[in-house]
Motif scaffolding. Structure first.
Motif, PDB file in Angstrom:
ATOM      1  N   HIS A 337       0.834  -1.201   0.000  1.00  0.00           N
ATOM      2  CA  HIS A 337       0.000   0.000   0.000  1.00  0.00           C
ATOM      3  C   HIS A 337       0.870   1.253   0.000  1.00  0.00           C
ATOM      4  O   HIS A 337       0.609   2.211  -0.742  1.00  0.00           O
ATOM      5  CB  HIS A 337      -0.894   0.029   1.245  1.00  0.00           C
ATOM      6  CG  HIS A 337      -2.018  -0.954   1.211  1.00  0.00           C
ATOM      7  ND1 HIS A 337      -2.807  -1.143   0.102  1.00  0.00           N
ATOM      8  CD2 HIS A 337      -2.499  -1.784   2.171  1.00  0.00           C
ATOM      9  CE1 HIS A 337      -3.723  -2.060   0.375  1.00  0.00           C
ATOM     10  NE2 HIS A 337      -3.558  -2.465   1.611  1.00  0.00           N
ATOM     11  N   VAL A 340       2.721   1.800  -3.390  1.00  0.00           N
ATOM     12  CA  VAL A 340       1.814   2.300  -4.419  1.00  0.00           C
ATOM     13  C   VAL A 340       1.513   3.781  -4.198  1.00  0.00           C
ATOM     14  O   VAL A 340       1.512   4.592  -5.136  1.00  0.00           O
ATOM     15  CB  VAL A 340       0.512   1.472  -4.442  1.00  0.00           C
ATOM     16  CG1 VAL A 340      -0.511   2.090  -5.385  1.00  0.00           C
ATOM     17  CG2 VAL A 340       0.803   0.032  -4.863  1.00  0.00           C
ATOM     18  N   ASN A 377      -4.142  -3.832  -5.730  1.00  0.00           N
ATOM     19  CA  ASN A 377      -2.891  -3.079  -5.636  1.00  0.00           C
ATOM     20  C   ASN A 377      -2.058  -3.215  -6.900  1.00  0.00           C
ATOM     21  O   ASN A 377      -1.395  -2.263  -7.312  1.00  0.00           O
ATOM     22  CB  ASN A 377      -2.102  -3.545  -4.408  1.00  0.00           C
ATOM     23  CG  ASN A 377      -2.538  -2.850  -3.136  1.00  0.00           C
ATOM     24  OD1 ASN A 377      -2.146  -1.714  -2.872  1.00  0.00           O
ATOM     25  ND2 ASN A 377      -3.376  -3.511  -2.361  1.00  0.00           N
TER      26      ASN A 377
END
Length: 446
Positions: A337, A340, A377
């Protein structure tokens, strides 16, 4: 002031129901030995300690008072003996075996606990459904879930959901359905997770106790977010936030705000998402839940970035706070997370080398059991490669994202992955290499 031994018995019952050991219930200001003394009736807690224990157990403080439960008072050691108070010799032996297994679980000896509980079922499992055998099956399902035996845990929970003793109680049905939903979401079965989360919410929402509804609603909002049910998820999120009050433990308040805020990101309501992430962060004491604190920091950074009101410096500060914590925790999902997010932040500033570095880190980080999360993701990561003009890498990542989203049941994101893959030959970079201007489509949360 609570009285003993009623308080200790009720405290132990709620702790075991929550699947917590004495050490897990203990924390800043409370030792595991003190928790043991409380449960044994050898200490009387102050009102402040009662409030803290209730928060950690996820219940209202009044739930720790046996006289407030509406159940008849029982003798010591009889919290699972049932309303009939049956003391047949075989039943007493069964109680002893169950308590022994729960002690093994508290100490982290999950294999030993599973062996004890399985032996109980082998010996007594053919008897008529009752409260004690139900507790044995519930404990075994919980132990399997904590020990990574997902299939065994899922099978037991589904059997419990159909058990007559479970169906006789709304509270038990909600508890089993919610645990099934959480287990499914953690292990890549989004379709089942959504179904069981809906059942848990349907059972919990009409109840007066806000903490029960908030806990179930949070799971449903999470399932809606990943499955792409934006409108439905937002309706549940609004109802969920309306139920939040001071009676709801802080961990549940924070989780409810975080999941509702993620729905705000997905529905492009960035201002609302920012407000809810800020409220989530206000609920968290990082000394007690550093994981939730770090997650709230980087999600709030996403919301502030998307609000686009000259908050770049504040976003950088939040990411700088969250990064070392996440690296120490080493949770794959949180690392991905964060990578990204940082990749999209770099794109927005024209820092293409850093954007590629973060995209590569997200792809190389590996997978985790929640297949739908991995796929989504990767979808966001593919958009970074597309923005950089690396169509061959983007195509490979889009394809993998589509496969994993389909496998996990995130069909909305699956459709996005295949659509964007099909459009890839004609796609233009989302960022202008010269000025780094942000263009539509770069939302890392959509």
């Amino acid at each position: 002031m609570p009285t003993q031994p009623e308080f200790g018995r009720r405290m132990r019952e709620l702790r075991l129901r929550a699947g917590m050991s004495q050490a897990e219930l203990a924390g800043p200001g409370l030792s595991a030995s003190y928790v043991s003394l409380l449960e044994g009736g050898k200490r009387v807690p102050s009102p402040e300690v009662v409030a803290e224990l209730a928060e950690r157990l996820g219940v209202a403080p009044r739930s720790l008072h046996a006289e407030d439960t509406g159940a008849p008072k029982q003798e010591a050691g009889d919290e699972i003996a049932g309303s009939a108070g049956r003391y047949a010799p075989g039943r007493i032996d069964l109680m002893e075996l169950l308590f022994r297994a729960r002690k093994e679980e508290e100490e982290g000896a999950f294999d030993a606990a599973a062996e004890q509980l399985t032996a109980v079922l082998d010996r007594h499992g053919d008897g008529p459904p009752d409260d004690m055998l139900w507790e044995v099956r519930w404990s075994l399902a919980r132990v399997h879930g904590r020990n990574g035996r997902v299939d065994e845990s899922r099978l037991l929970l589904r059997q419990l959901l159909d058990d007559p003793y479970t169906r006789s109680s709304t509270e038990r049905r909600e508890r089993v359905a919610r645990h099934l939903a959480e287990l499914s979401l953690r292990n890549g079965d989004l379709v089942a997770g959504l179904r069981f989360a809906q059942l848990a919410w349907t059972l919990a929402e009409p109840r007066q106790e806000a903490s029960v509804a908030v806990r179930a609603g949070t799971v449903l909002v999470n399932a809606c977010a990943w499955s792409g049910h934006r409108r439905w998820g937002r309706e549940v999120a609004d109802a969920l936030v309306a139920r939040i009050s001071d009676e709801v433990p802080w961990r549940q308040r924070s989780a409810a705000y975080r999941e509702s805020a993620r729905l705000g990101l997905l529905t492009d309501d960035y201002a609302q998402a920012r407000t809810w992430f800020e409220r989530a962060l206000e609920q968290i004491d990082p000394r007690q839940d550093i994981n939730a604190w770090a997650e709230a920091q980087y999600y709030l950074a996403i919301a502030e970035f998307l609000v686009d009101q000259g908050l770049d410096e504040q976003v950088d500060e939040r990411v700088a706070r969250a990064r070392p914590v996440i690296e120490v925790l080493g949770h794959t999902s949180m690392l991905v997370h964060l990578a990204v997010l940082e990749g999209h932040l770099a794109l927005g500033r024209g820092q293409h080398d850093r954007a590629r570095l973060m995209a590569d880190a997200a792809v190389d980080a590996g997978a985790w059991p929640a297949t739908h999360e991995v796929g989504v993701n990767l979808l966001w990561t593919a958009r970074i490669y597309r923005a950089l003009g690396d169509t061959s890498t983007a195509a490979a990542v889009y394809r993998r994202a589509g496969e994993l989203c389909e496998q996990g049941g995130a069909m909305h994101f699956c459709a996005s992955a295949w659509r964007e893959l099909a459009e890839l030959p004609a796609a233009q970079p989302l960022m202008d290499a010269a000025d780094g201007t942000r263009r539509p489509g770069r939302n890392p949360a959509s």
